[in-house]
Design a protein around this motif. Structure first.
Motif, PDB file in Angstrom:
ATOM      1  N   THR A   2      45.244  10.766  11.463  1.00  0.00           N
ATOM      2  CA  THR A   2      45.286  11.902  10.544  1.00  0.00           C
ATOM      3  C   THR A   2      44.444  11.342   9.272  1.00  0.00           C
ATOM      4  O   THR A   2      44.972  10.354   8.974  1.00  0.00           O
ATOM      5  N   VAL A   4      41.347  12.907   6.134  1.00  0.00           N
ATOM      6  CA  VAL A   4      40.660  13.882   5.343  1.00  0.00           C
ATOM      7  C   VAL A   4      39.486  13.277   5.056  1.00  0.00           C
ATOM      8  O   VAL A   4      39.383  12.179   4.521  1.00  0.00           O
ATOM      9  N   HIS A  68      36.528  20.647   3.642  1.00  0.00           N
ATOM     10  CA  HIS A  68      37.775  19.611   3.939  1.00  0.00           C
ATOM     11  C   HIS A  68      37.953  19.414   5.372  1.00  0.00           C
ATOM     12  O   HIS A  68      38.330  20.698   5.883  1.00  0.00           O
ATOM     13  N   VAL A  70      40.659  17.711   8.144  1.00  0.00           N
ATOM     14  CA  VAL A  70      41.823  17.162   8.321  1.00  0.00           C
ATOM     15  C   VAL A  70      41.732  16.876   9.806  1.00  0.00           C
ATOM     16  O   VAL A  70      42.042  17.854  10.587  1.00  0.00           O
TER      17      VAL A  70
END
Length: 96
Positions: A2, A4, A68, A70
């Protein structure tokens, strides 16, 4: 994994979405406003577009979007592989 990651592209949102399928491989996608959800089984990439304004390039003004990413339920290797494919298509998407 996980994590970014943020990239910038010089492209209109509608054109970004039109070119998206070539950059995401086997992932399916859905769009809700400025958010795009990619799925491949339990693997997921959430993309959010953040408009940064227009940038002048010679006589043209091009919109700049921050993208962005994720990553969820993906190994580091899978996320890197996804981003390699993404980066290979970035030039067509106006990335810089």
């Amino acid at each position: 994994m996980t994590g970014v990651l943020i990239r910038e592209v010089q492209i209109r949102k509608d054109e970004f979405i039109r070119q998206l399928p070539d950059a995401i491989g086997d992932f399916s996608y859905s769009v809700e406003g400025d958010e795009i959800l990619l799925r491949d089984g339990d693997k997921r990439v959430d993309i959010k577009l953040v408009y940064q304004g227009d940038e002048r390039v010679g006589p043209m003004e091009l919109p700049v979007q921050q993208v962005h990413f994720v990553f969820e339920n993906m190994s580091d290797i899978e996320a890197r592989s996804f981003m390699e494919r993404w980066d290979n298509h970035k030039m067509r998407m106006g990335g810089g």
